[in-house]
Write a protein that holds these residues in place. Structure first.
Motif, PDB file in Angstrom:
ATOM      1  N   GLN A  68       0.873  -1.299   0.063  1.00  0.00           N
ATOM      2  CA  GLN A  68       0.000  -0.007  -0.116  1.00  0.00           C
ATOM      3  C   GLN A  68       1.003   1.211  -0.110  1.00  0.00           C
ATOM      4  OE1 GLN A  68      -3.202   0.805  -0.261  1.00  0.00           O
ATOM      5  NE2 GLN A  68      -2.975   2.847   0.548  1.00  0.00           N
ATOM      6  N   GLU A  72       1.402   4.111  -2.604  1.00  0.00           N
ATOM      7  CA  GLU A  72       1.077   5.453  -2.239  1.00  0.00           C
ATOM      8  C   GLU A  72       2.586   6.323  -2.579  1.00  0.00           C
ATOM      9  OE1 GLU A  72      -0.285   5.940   1.475  1.00  0.00           O
ATOM     10  OE2 GLU A  72      -2.079   4.942   1.244  1.00  0.00           O
ATOM     11  N   ASP A  88      12.760  10.097  -3.831  1.00  0.00           N
ATOM     12  CA  ASP A  88      12.426  11.111  -4.404  1.00  0.00           C
ATOM     13  C   ASP A  88      11.350  11.866  -3.217  1.00  0.00           C
ATOM     14  OD1 ASP A  88      10.179   9.530  -4.796  1.00  0.00           O
ATOM     15  OD2 ASP A  88      10.114   9.966  -6.913  1.00  0.00           O
TER      16      ASP A  88
ATOM     17  N   ALA B 189      -7.349  10.824   7.737  1.00  0.00           N
ATOM     18  CA  ALA B 189      -6.363  11.293   8.616  1.00  0.00           C
ATOM     19  C   ALA B 189      -6.351  12.713   8.446  1.00  0.00           C
ATOM     20  CB  ALA B 189      -4.990  10.399   7.972  1.00  0.00           C
ATOM     21  N   GLN B 250       1.820  10.510 -12.454  1.00  0.00           N
ATOM     22  CA  GLN B 250       1.977  10.833 -11.031  1.00  0.00           C
ATOM     23  C   GLN B 250       0.737  11.914 -10.628  1.00  0.00           C
ATOM     24  OE1 GLN B 250       5.557  10.957  -9.117  1.00  0.00           O
ATOM     25  NE2 GLN B 250       6.672  11.390 -11.145  1.00  0.00           N
ATOM     26  N   MET B 283       3.290  10.680  -3.999  1.00  0.00           N
ATOM     27  CA  MET B 283       3.972  11.267  -2.645  1.00  0.00           C
ATOM     28  C   MET B 283       5.007  12.465  -3.235  1.00  0.00           C
ATOM     29  SD  MET B 283       3.170  10.760   0.439  1.00  0.00           S
ATOM     30  CE  MET B 283       3.855  12.110   1.452  1.00  0.00           C
ATOM     31  N   ALA B 284       5.646  12.099  -4.063  1.00  0.00           N
ATOM     32  CA  ALA B 284       6.960  13.055  -4.449  1.00  0.00           C
ATOM     33  C   ALA B 284       5.977  14.376  -4.771  1.00  0.00           C
ATOM     34  CB  ALA B 284       7.557  12.723  -5.613  1.00  0.00           C
ATOM     35  N   ASN B 287       4.497  16.228  -1.752  1.00  0.00           N
ATOM     36  CA  ASN B 287       5.374  16.870  -1.001  1.00  0.00           C
ATOM     37  C   ASN B 287       6.139  18.025  -1.796  1.00  0.00           C
ATOM     38  OD1 ASN B 287       5.979  15.484   1.328  1.00  0.00           O
ATOM     39  ND2 ASN B 287       6.810  13.716   0.333  1.00  0.00           N
ATOM     40  N   ARG B 310     -12.778   3.328  -2.129  1.00  0.00           N
ATOM     41  CA  ARG B 310     -11.620   2.558  -2.735  1.00  0.00           C
ATOM     42  C   ARG B 310     -11.739   1.206  -2.562  1.00  0.00           C
ATOM     43  NH1 ARG B 310      -6.565   4.395  -4.252  1.00  0.00           N
ATOM     44  NH2 ARG B 310      -4.955   2.912  -3.883  1.00  0.00           N
ATOM     45  N   GLY B 313      -6.375  -1.898  -1.576  1.00  0.00           N
ATOM     46  CA  GLY B 313      -5.764  -0.879  -0.447  1.00  0.00           C
ATOM     47  C   GLY B 313      -6.447  -0.142   0.157  1.00  0.00           C
ATOM     48  N   HIS B 314      -5.720   0.739   1.309  1.00  0.00           N
ATOM     49  CA  HIS B 314      -6.567   1.482   2.039  1.00  0.00           C
ATOM     50  C   HIS B 314      -6.579   2.863   1.346  1.00  0.00           C
ATOM     51  CE1 HIS B 314      -6.084  -1.201   5.328  1.00  0.00           C
ATOM     52  NE2 HIS B 314      -4.633  -0.900   5.159  1.00  0.00           N
ATOM     53  N   PRO B 315      -7.661   3.660   1.443  1.00  0.00           N
ATOM     54  CA  PRO B 315      -7.605   4.911   0.714  1.00  0.00           C
ATOM     55  C   PRO B 315      -6.267   5.884   1.061  1.00  0.00           C
ATOM     56  CG  PRO B 315      -9.670   4.782   2.180  1.00  0.00           C
ATOM     57  CD  PRO B 315      -8.741   3.669   2.336  1.00  0.00           C
ATOM     58  N   PHE B 316      -5.564   6.600   0.175  1.00  0.00           N
ATOM     59  CA  PHE B 316      -4.665   7.504   0.489  1.00  0.00           C
ATOM     60  C   PHE B 316      -5.162   8.618   1.636  1.00  0.00           C
ATOM     61  CE2 PHE B 316      -2.602   5.867  -3.245  1.00  0.00           C
ATOM     62  CZ  PHE B 316      -1.570   6.345  -3.473  1.00  0.00           C
ATOM     63  N   PRO B 317      -4.227   8.743   2.663  1.00  0.00           N
ATOM     64  CA  PRO B 317      -4.409   9.527   3.488  1.00  0.00           C
ATOM     65  C   PRO B 317      -4.408  11.148   2.782  1.00  0.00           C
ATOM     66  CG  PRO B 317      -2.271   9.201   3.724  1.00  0.00           C
ATOM     67  CD  PRO B 317      -2.724   8.175   2.687  1.00  0.00           C
ATOM     68  N   LEU B 322      -1.241  16.303   6.012  1.00  0.00           N
ATOM     69  CA  LEU B 322       0.501  16.247   6.152  1.00  0.00           C
ATOM     70  C   LEU B 322       0.614  18.058   6.470  1.00  0.00           C
ATOM     71  CD1 LEU B 322       1.193  14.690   2.556  1.00  0.00           C
ATOM     72  CD2 LEU B 322       1.681  13.755   5.107  1.00  0.00           C
ATOM     73  N   ARG B 323      -0.326  18.680   6.089  1.00  0.00           N
ATOM     74  CA  ARG B 323       0.051  20.151   6.501  1.00  0.00           C
ATOM     75  C   ARG B 323      -1.357  21.027   6.801  1.00  0.00           C
ATOM     76  NH1 ARG B 323       3.968  20.279   7.040  1.00  0.00           N
ATOM     77  NH2 ARG B 323       5.491  21.335   5.610  1.00  0.00           N
ATOM     78  N   SER B 325      -1.936  23.628   8.124  1.00  0.00           N
ATOM     79  CA  SER B 325      -2.010  25.016   8.125  1.00  0.00           C
ATOM     80  C   SER B 325      -2.202  25.564   6.718  1.00  0.00           C
ATOM     81  CB  SER B 325      -1.000  25.444   8.936  1.00  0.00           C
ATOM     82  OG  SER B 325       0.192  25.248   8.104  1.00  0.00           O
ATOM     83  N   ARG B 326      -2.043  24.837   5.689  1.00  0.00           N
ATOM     84  CA  ARG B 326      -1.943  25.173   4.415  1.00  0.00           C
ATOM     85  C   ARG B 326      -3.022  24.467   3.505  1.00  0.00           C
ATOM     86  NH1 ARG B 326       0.204  29.501   3.774  1.00  0.00           N
ATOM     87  NH2 ARG B 326       1.999  29.850   5.306  1.00  0.00           N
TER      88      ARG B 326
END
Lengths: 503, 503
Positions: A68, A72, A88, B189, B250, B283-284, B287, B310, B313-317, B322-323, B325-326
């Motif tokens: 998983q 991701e 990366d 999440a 991606q 994920m790249a 970020n 989904r 697999g699990h759903p993407f968080p 991750l942030r 405040s933004r």
């Protein structure tokens, strides 16, 4: 590359709750560890076998979690090289060439967008009142259509889908638009076909849509002074150039608009019952407004928010009926039914009506379908007319109680505005009284009154209070008048004793 | 002044229906006569006595009507001089000094506002599909929560006001916000407290509010290419400067945004399930996006429209996790429950959340209260999670049926996009096929497919079709695939035979 760790030391892994989904917890713990830098880019993870053993969970679960997280992009698996944190992850971002040369703010700091202060002030100004006298929009104590509405609603929902599937027409449900067209033709002399009716979520949305459809940024418009704060907030938000026209005994002073800015693109008016004062727009002014609109190809936006509630004579006919091609007519069910229903309507000339549908689609697509079915049935089966007749009687009674209680108790210098319509009366205060302060004190004492001075653009603004009477029983109203007069007298003596109110 | 007429010759007066309200009819007939010029300014009316006699109605009725029309300004009464049509009716309007020197248009002609054409096009583009395969948002055939929703709704409405009085908090009902915060924390999440949750009427409104709160006119923003047409319509409407970033395997190409316009104020993305194509944002890229937002104090608007659905697999968080405040996080109940409910939510950092409440108050105040109570109970009592589990299984089954039917029948050159989530799959077509024309033909043949080429800004756009599978039974889907492949083959041979689709 760093060596493979044989044990991942992640505190949250120890907190795995074995009664819940273990794989999901492990995945989230690994993501958190990567995000916090506890596991770094390129770092090798233990084998699934050793991780499973150390955590005492099934190896298959760990394999699934690694798959998983690989999908991701958190992890990458290389043949023969095991699994590592993706390389990366953190370093693919080139420095933005034109980025402002400020140090990156702390990731936790929240920036406020430039219009946030204005919007936060609006959120506070439009905060609804608690359901205590003299809150205006509280159809309680025999006024709300509660039992009929529930019974009819249950019947309608039983006879069709309770969860109507799919998106619907942004114009609204056809049955409801037919019922609305029928109602406004009979009750308000509005000239329209169902194709001209757009269901809205109330007057506020109708005003916003009218602004979006009719106006461009910086367009000059006319609005009354004082005016409904929900309207001025919309016009501010749209960035149009507002010309506020004073209201006198005949309503909005159209002549002043012709002097100030005859090229305005639209006039926003409350001709039946000026908000917040209460007089109707005189016939001469109506004609002047229509002549102006004809000559300047301008629009009249007629907010007819409570015209069903008239206590003497017939309701004034709508301006829309006088010039259907120039008037956008707004009606609402918030006043005669209940505000939390969030249903109203716009009536616009045919091709413009479709542009309103486009605006609605952009804003929020359409109103909830199930409640539109209930309302259509409520109107079609005669409940709506019966309800209006019933509440008109109840409101008239409560209004009379309020007026006579005020008449007996009002200090010199206060005056009730003459008006024959609606769910509130306006109480003028002596000009030295601070109505905003008085309203705040009243709220602490359990009374909800709206101060009108903030609704004026002109300074000094006339102080006054809007007193709603609809949702309260005669006893409550009488007691509340006693309380209000006490506060008012205190405030007046603090301000230097009673004086004459302005005419 | 003209003489008093002893008989008013108004045709409509003869049409008085004596079984209905005679006074109201007389008043309207007089107003019409004045508006049409049959009675002119200053003209004297017959006495109430003679008018009553000539019409054979009670004199009291005529007196009341004259009083009413006097109050409305149509008539004026002078002591000793009887009643006449008001003299200031038609001629109080000075010629507007700055009026454009165009002849006044005919009163019946309707002008179209300058943005009408754009809005009418949007109304047409966003027209919902009929409930036939492959319409996307049609939760039918065992998918809609119909019976549970009705039963629970009836129970909730019986236990409280069916017509909840008063206006409510623009943020939404607290019970519902608690349930939403709980759901998104567990399932997505998302880091949030209930104070950060604003109930919306769905993703469309969430996008509009995000635009209003975060952006000013002409601000540069990033959007995906292709993108959800409801989003690009909002950004167009707000007059911001849109930079469309191409989507690759991606997801949105963030690097391209950093080259094109690093100073953008916000990025609108669908990270879980790119709309309309279907891949997640890697994920790249996530970020890189967050690094950019941090460095430029920009916002990420995360539209997480169908992440509950989904299949592997699990759903993407969420990116919000991750942030916090933004990121402005948007969720909706349209996909997992039913679109016509019109409920969704925005999660924003605390002080910004209150600005969203202000925007909501300006747009349409708040969502209907009764349905918020029902949804809060539905979530609190576990129906919501059970419903998601149930439909995820049903959708997975129908999706497998659709995929295998397509695999068996697809002509060379067509390809299904790999994706593990949502209520639709994307079918890529050979580049010479006109997907818009194909979709129009399909609609005539009783199939609802969305062409994706209009969702691209780049030219030439890749042709493809969105095929929804959720609301249809396996048999329906199989038959519809047969029909679609027939149309597709016809269109492909007309376009010059099968060729390879782009990778």
């Amino acid at each position: 590359m760093s060596k493979r760790r044989s044990i991942i030391e992640i505190p949250s892994l120890n907190a795995i709750d074995r009664t819940a989904n273990v794989g999901r917890q492990l995945a989230q713990a690994l993501r958190n560890a990567i995000a916090r830098g506890e596991l770094r880019s390129g770092e090798r993870l233990p084998s699934t076998r050793s991780l499973a053993a150390s955590l005492k969970i099934a190896r298959g679960t760990v394999v699934e979690v690694f798959d998983q997280l690989t999908a991701e992009g958190y992890l990458e698996a290389r043949v023969g090289a095991g699994t590592r944190v993706a390389t990366d992850l953190m370093d693919t971002t080139p420095a933005p060439p034109l980025a402002p040369a400020v140090p990156p703010p702390s990731a936790d700091a929240v920036d406020l967008p430039s219009q946030a202060a204005r919007l936060i002030a609006i959120a506070r100004a439009l905060t609804p009142h608690p359901p205590v006298p003299f809150a205006i929009a509280v159809p309680a104590c025999g006024i709300a259509p509660d039992d009929n509405w529930r019974r009819l609603g249950n019947r309608v929902r039983a006879s069709r889908q309770a969860a109507p599937s799919g998106y619907h027409d942004p114009m609204g449900l056809l049955e409801l638009r037919l019922a609305i067209a029928d109602h406004v033709r009979r009750a308000r002399a509005v000239h329209c076909e169902p194709e001209q009716v757009i269901v809205t979520s109330g007057t506020q949305q109708g005003l916003y849509m009218a602004g979006r459809v009719l106006l461009s940024r910086d367009d000059p418009v006319w609005a009354e002074d004082p005016a409904y704060p929900g309207l001025t907030a919309v016009l501010d938000d749209l960035g149009v150039q507002m010309h506020r026209l004073p209201v006198d005994a005949q309503g909005m002073n159209v002549e002043r608009g012709l002097e100030l800015c005859p090229q305005a693109r639209a006039a926003f008016v409350t001709p039946s019952h000026q908000y917040p004062i209460g007089m109707p727009l005189s016939m001469a002014r109506r004609n002047a407004l229509i002549t102006w609109a004809d000559q300047n190809r301008a629009w009249i936006v007629e907010d007819d928010y409570d015209s069903e509630l008239r206590y003497a004579g017939h309701p004034f006919p709508s301006m829309q009926g006088l010039r259907p091609s120039r008037v956008i007519y707004l009606g609402t069910f918030s006043k005669v039914l209940f505000p939390s229903l969030r249903l109203g309507y716009v009536i616009a000339p045919s091709p413009v009506a479709e542009a309103f549908a486009g605006a609605r689609a952009i804003l929020d697509r359409h109103s909830p379908t199930a409640e539109q079915h209930v309302l259509a049935a409520y109107m079609r089966e005669g409940y709506f007319e019966a309800h209006i007749r019933r509440i008109r009687g109840l409101y008239a009674e409560r209004r009379a109680v309020l007026l006579s209680a005020l008449e007996r108790a009002l200090p010199v210098g206060c005056r009730v505005q003459q008006s024959d319509q609606g769910m509130h009366i306006l109480l003028w205060l002596p000009k030295e009284v601070d109505d905003v302060q008085l309203a705040a004190r009243a709220l602490s004492a359990g009374l909800a009154v709206r101060a009108i001075s903030p609704m004026y653009a002109a300074r000094p603004a006339r102080p006054g209070l809007m007193l709603g009477f609809g949702g309260f029983l005669p006893d409550q109203l009488q007691a509340a008048v006693g309380e209000l007069v006490k506060l008012l007298s205190q405030q007046m003596s603090a301000a230097g004793g009673p004086q004459q109110a302005e005419a």
